[in-house]
Structure formats: structure tokens, C-alpha cells
Design an enzyme around this catalytic site. Structure first.
Site: not given
Ligand code: DMJ
Length: 612
Positions: A217, A221, A370, A516
Site C-alpha cells: 500500500e 498509493r 491479481d 476495477e
Molecule cells: C487498489 O488499492 C488497487 O487497485 C489494488 O491493486 C487493488 N485494491 C485497490 C482497489 O480495489
């Protein structure tokens, strides 16, 4: 031609000054017929006019305003449109594909294609008239509403609780929303607000005492937010802070495995670790999603030390997948999935392989793995399309997902989805679930197609698959009472003798307004130009406006099928709502191509980085 003759032709000049020169150069009284502008306007009017109103508009643009449909009218029109079957075998030699795909998965797809339900662009031309600019303005207002509430009541904290208006540090106090939002503010033209955020960072942002910082994160972020703010403004202050954060991230990679830990604590007793429920292992999604940011950091700082750990880690991942000889993995079917390009959800940072996590694994394109696949593709694109290993890792993963995880529901809707394989001591079990998180896949496939990663036939297959998955993700919104998608979808569920093709999973009925689906809609629109994707985005935005907007921002909901007034909202607004969901909607409704696909890639938190 004498001056007086020319004057006679052009007077009275109803067509304005610009045409005067054209008229002056024409000879005789037939000059009017040869005026190319008249023919051009007539031609356009004929092509585009669906009614007298637009014909009049083409001739008298000032007097007759262009006719734009309202949102309600557009939705009505949309539901009246029948989607013409798309006959796959008519367009492609299906035998060709047989060799490329696993037979069972191929049969699923073939059935779906021949029954056909891929939206066909030609039916939606009329819908293009909808005025998206006004929707873009609404998104801009939503950005301001969310950000200004955070600014007023939670400044410097990770997030605001949007119902109660209380501040909360739900990410170890990393001022998530503040940093994650900067490039969205810049994109939407809120420069003063973005600058206020920067000033706060300069005075206050430090990672010196925080405990259990989630490095993934922090990377996507915070580092991602600082880097994109830097690339959008050229402001060195952002770069200095980005370097400070990146230096913390590279410290989590350990020797000799080259695999990083996911959690770090700072202060008097600094330490690295992993969450208990992982059996001490690192999450594959988390460690595999550090690459783009460190690569770009390395580029702009000229310091190769940021890139080195990523190169090593990619070698580890490559080896784990393609040259794994661990016999114990055969019984559970993991050996096959690995060989076909899929990654497990956990990796041991001590040994660099499965270690103690053997029986905790899950094979999915959703949560846990993912974004690692997304990063193989994007790092390949961003770093000059030379790294063949990355390309192989991405393409094999797509094939592996088709082979092991792709399913189609048997009911009339024929939803195409990517399920999950959970490993247990008896082998493995297939789960008919798909996380909303996995809805980035249609967009990823479209991006791969845009960048010509495969042959034209395979690209067509990837794009068709993207369209099918996109329809499923959109349907996960469309089929609930609120029009919001659940966190997890489940397929072909039979309850009291009745089978539902797509419904919220019992423990995944909530929504956080994740990005997404709108991310994929943005990419599919950018790649195909099909307006249906904008319209699906509109419907999703309307549902968010209706059910998510509260006094201090936008709140997630507890159950997408229950619309009770009290207790409906979960009082959460994650920073990705501004950073991703609203940014992608803004881009989707925008006429301008702010970040062309041949020049930028987005990190997984929607922060754009330039392609080399
Ligand atoms: C975000 O922080 C990013 O897109 C991450 O890859 C997956 N989770 C969240 C959004 O759903």
C-alpha cells in the site's frame, strides 16, 4: 476577374468573412456551387443527421443548438437496443484456436461465441449523442465533495469516515487519502488544493515511527502518488519525497531469496514480517506489485539500486513458475497450473519458493495475486518492450487462466468468468467465485492487445475474452437492487431448487466502490472506441451517486441488495475511491485523451507513469 464582379457574387455575405476569399477566387455565377465548405457541410449533415433538428443544427449552428439526449432518455434507448449475435466462427477460423487453447476451455468459449452476445458497436451509434461533458463535470464535483470533506475533517489522517465525518488511520498513519488524491486533483484542475497537499507533505510526512506498515500500500498509493504528481508537475519536491519512500521499500527485500516481506515496523525496534494467516509467507500480489514504481524511481533518479531488487525478484518468480520441479505439488494440481503460467498466492521469503505455505495457496486472478499479472504486462510496456521473459510471463498467465480458471454459466446469460482454485490437503477445489478485484482483467487484456503482444488471431481472441469478462463485471452491477457491484460474485448458485447465474457471494455482499470495472471500461473504450463502455460507466456512476453519496464524501455499503435507510452504509471511503474510481470515470467521460495509451501506463492505483 474584376473586383466589382467578385463583389456582386459575395454580397450579401451570409457566410462570414472566412468565405469571402473563396468567393473572390471563383469565376462566374456558378461559384456558389463550387464552394467546398457548402458541400462539406451538406455531406456532414447527410451523414450525421438522424432528424430534421440535427440537419438544421448543421446549417445554423448558432441558432439551433445541438440536440443532446438526457441521461434518462439514453438509458431508455439503451434498454430498447437488442444486441445482435456476434458470430465468432464467421469471423475466425476456429480450428486455428484449438491448438492454442485447452480443449475444455475452448469449448466453453466456442459455445458462447456461437450463441453470441458481444455488444456490436454499430447498434450504439445513436447513443453517442449523449452529452458526456456534463457527466465529467459531475465527476469533478464528486472529486471535490470527497476531497474537501477529507480536507476539513481528516486532514493528514489516512481516511475520513464519510458518514460520521470522523478521521481514521486505517493504514498505519501514512496520510493515504492526502497523497493518493494529488494527481486526481491536478487532472480535474484543482491546482490550489493539490499544492496545499504538497505543502502538508513537506512539513509533516515522515515514516519514522509507524508500525506494521503495509509495503504494498505504501508503494502503490504513496510512492505511486508522489511519482505521478512529479511527472505531472515536474516539481522536484515530490521527487525528493518519492526517493525517501522508495528507499524504505527496497529495504524489505531480503537475501538470499530476493523475496521481500510485506510488513515493516519503524521506530526503536525496526522489523520486517508477514501477516500470521499467511503461514509466515509473503503475499504474491503484494510483492509482485512493486515493480513499476521502483523502475520509474530508478529512471528519474538515475539510481539503478531501485531497479536491482525488481530484476532479482522477477527471476525468482520466473523460476518458480517455469522450472519448478517440486513433486509434492503434483497431487494438488499446482504443478500444472504453475507450468501453465499461474502463480500461487503466497511465497516464502526465506526459501524463495513454497516453503511452509504449500497448503495455503489459492490460484486466482482476484485478491492475493491479481496485480502481479498486470505488472508483468505493464513493466514490459514501460521498459521498452524488450524483456521477453516478462512478455512470456504475461502471455502464459493469460493462457493458464483460460485453461484452469475460465468458466461459462449454463443459463441463458452465459456469463464468462474467472473462478478460483483453492488448494487443500486433498488436492484442490474449484470455486465459482470472482472477486470484483479481478475485473481489472478485461482492461489488462485490452491493453495487451493495444500494444500488439500477440499475433492478430490471438489478439482477437484476447479482445473477445476481454469483452465477455467486461459484460460479466458490468452485469455484477446491473443485477443488484442498488445497481452497485458486490465485493465477490458467485455463479450458478442453486438455492431452494432455483439457480441464479450471477449473484453476490454470501460473505461478499458489500461494496467499497472499487475501481476495477470502471478502469476496464476506460481501457476498453480507449482500445475499441465502442460507446457502450461509456454508457455502462454512466450507469455505474449514477448508482454511486444515488446510493454512495453522503454528507462527508461517498460511503461503501454493507449489502448491495438491501436498500434500508439505516445501517446501509459502512462508513468507509478508501483513498482509491478518489485516486482510481473517480479518476477513471473522469477519464471515461472526457473527450480529451489525457494519458494516451502509447505514452503512459497506470500503476495499479491509477497513477500514470510515462512509457520510455
Ligand atoms: C487498489 O488499492 C488497487 O487497485 C489494488 O491493486 C487493488 N485494491 C485497490 C482497489 O480495489
Amino acid at each position: 476577374m474584376s473586383e466589382s464582379k467578385a463583389d456582386a457574387i459575395v454580397k450579401p455575405n451570409k457566410l462570414g468573412k472566412a468565405n469571402e476569399a473563396v468567393y473572390r477566387n471563383k469565376q462566374g455565377s456558378f461559384a456558389f456551387i463550387f464552394n467546398s465548405r457548402i458541400w462539406f457541410v451538406l455531406f456532414l449533415a447527410l451523414i450525421f443527421s438522424t432528424d430534421v433538428w440535427s440537419l438544421l443544427h448543421a446549417f445554423f449552428p448558432e441558432k439551433v443548438p445541438s440536440y443532446k439526449k438526457t441521461f434518462a432518455e439514453t438509458v431508455k434507448l439503451m434498454s430498447s437496443v437488442t444486441v445482435e449475435p456476434y458470430n465468432y466462427s464467421k469471423h475466425h477460423d476456429v480450428n486455428d484456436l484449438k491448438d492454442k487453447m485447452n480443449r475444455r476451455a475452448y469449448n466453453y468459449l466456442k459455445d458462447t461465441y456461437s450463441e453470441g452476445n458481444i455488444p456490436n458497436t454499430t447498434h450504439f451509434e445513436e447513443l453517442c449523442e449523449f452529452n458526456f461533458t456534463s457527466k465529467k463535470e459531475e465527476v469533478r464535483e464528486a472529486i471535490y465533495h470527497s476531497w474537501s470533506s477529507y480536507r476539513k475533517s481528516a486532514w493528514g489522517f489516512d481516511s475520513i469516515k464519510p458518514v460520521s465525518g470522523r478521521p481514521v488511520n486505517d493504514f498505519s498513519g501514512l496520510s493515504m487519502t492526502l497523497i493518493d488524491s494529488i494527481d486526481t486533483l491536478l487532472l480535474a484542475g484543482f491546482h490550489k488544493e493539490a499544492n496545499e497537499s504538497k505543502m502538508w507533505i513537506l512539513d509533516n510526512f515522515r515514516i519514522e515511527t509507524q508500525q506494521n506498515v503495509n509495503i504494498f500500500e505504501l508503494n502503490i498509493r504513496v510512492l505511486g502518488g508522489l511519482l505521478s504528481a512529479y511527472q505531472m508537475t515536474g516539481d522536484e519536491d515530490y521527487k525528493i519525497f518519492a526517493e525517501y519512500v522508495a528507499s524504505k521499500i527496497v529495504q524489505t527485500f531480503v537475501e538470499p531469496s530476493g523475496v521481500p516481506y510485506c510488513l515493516a515496523s519503524y521506530g526503536k525496534k525496526p522489523s520486517l514480517g508477514n501477516n500470521k494467516w499467511t503461514g509466515g509467507c509473503s503475499s504474491t500480489a503484494e510483492i509482485g506489485t512493486l515493480a513499476l514504481e521502483l523502475e520509474y524511481m530508478g529512471d528519474i533518479s538515475g539510481n539503478e539500486q531501485f531497479k536491482k531488487p525488481i530484476r532479482l525478484l522477477n527471476k525468482v518468480l520466473h523460476k518458480l513458475v517455469f522450472t519448478n520441479r517440486d513433486k509434492t505439488l503434483q497431487k494438488s494440481g499446482q504443478a500444472d497450473m504453475l507450468r501453465d503460467g499461474l502463480l500461487p498466492s503466497y511465497i516464502d521469503p526465506v526459501s524463495g519458493t513454497f516453503g511452509p505455505c504449500n497448503l495455503h495457496q489459492k490460484y486466482t486472478l482476484g485478491g492475493g495475486v491479481d496485480s502481479v499479472y498486470e505488472y508483468f504486462l505493464k513493466l514490459y510496456i514501460m521498459s521498452g518492450k524488450n524483456n521477453k521473459k516478462l512478455k512470456k510471463q504475461y502471455l502464459s498467465a493469460v493462457d493458464g487462466a483460460v485453461k484452469h480458471l475460465l468458466r461459462v454459466t449454463r443459463g441463458p446469460n452465459k456469463y464468462v468468468y474467472l473462478g478460483e482454485r483453492i488448494i487443500n490437503k486433498d488436492g484442490g477445489i474449484f470455486m465459482k467465485n470472482m472477486d470484483h478485484l479481478a475485473c481489472y482483467v478485461p482492461g489488462m487484456l485490452a491493453l495487451g492487445v493495444y500494444h500488439n503482444l500477440t499475433s492478430p488471431e490471438e489478439s482477437q481472441m484476447h479482445l473477445d475474452l476481454a469483452k465477455h469478462l467486461m459484460r460479466t463485471c458490468y452485469s455484477s452491477y446491473k443485477t443488484t437492487a442498488s445497481g452497485l457491484a458486490p465485493e465477490v460474485m458467485t455463479f450458478s448458485k442453486t438455492l431452494k431448487g432455483e439457480t441464479t447465474e450471477l449473484s453476490p457471494k454470501s460473505n461478499g455482499k458489500h461494496s467499497l466502490h472499487r475501481p476495477e470495472t470502471v478502469e476496464s471500461l476506460h481501457l476498453l473504450f480507449a482500445v475499441t472506441g465502442d460507446p457502450i463502455y461509456k454508457l455502462w460507466g454512466l450507469e455505474i456512476f449514477e448508482a454511486i451517486q444515488k446510493h454512495g453519496r453522503v454528507e462527508f464524501g461517498y460511503s461503501g455499503v454493507k449489502n448491495v441488495n438491501k436498500l434500508e435507510k439505516d445501517g446501509f452504509h459502512n462508513d468507509r471511503m478508501e483513498s482509491f475511491f478518489i485516486s482510481e474510481t473517480l479518476k477513471y470515470l473522469f477519464l471515461l467521460f472526457s473527450d480529451e485523451d489525457h494519458f494516451p495509451l502509447d505514452k503512459y501506463v497506470f500503476n495499479t492505483e491509477a497513477h500514470p507513469f510515462p512509457i520510455k
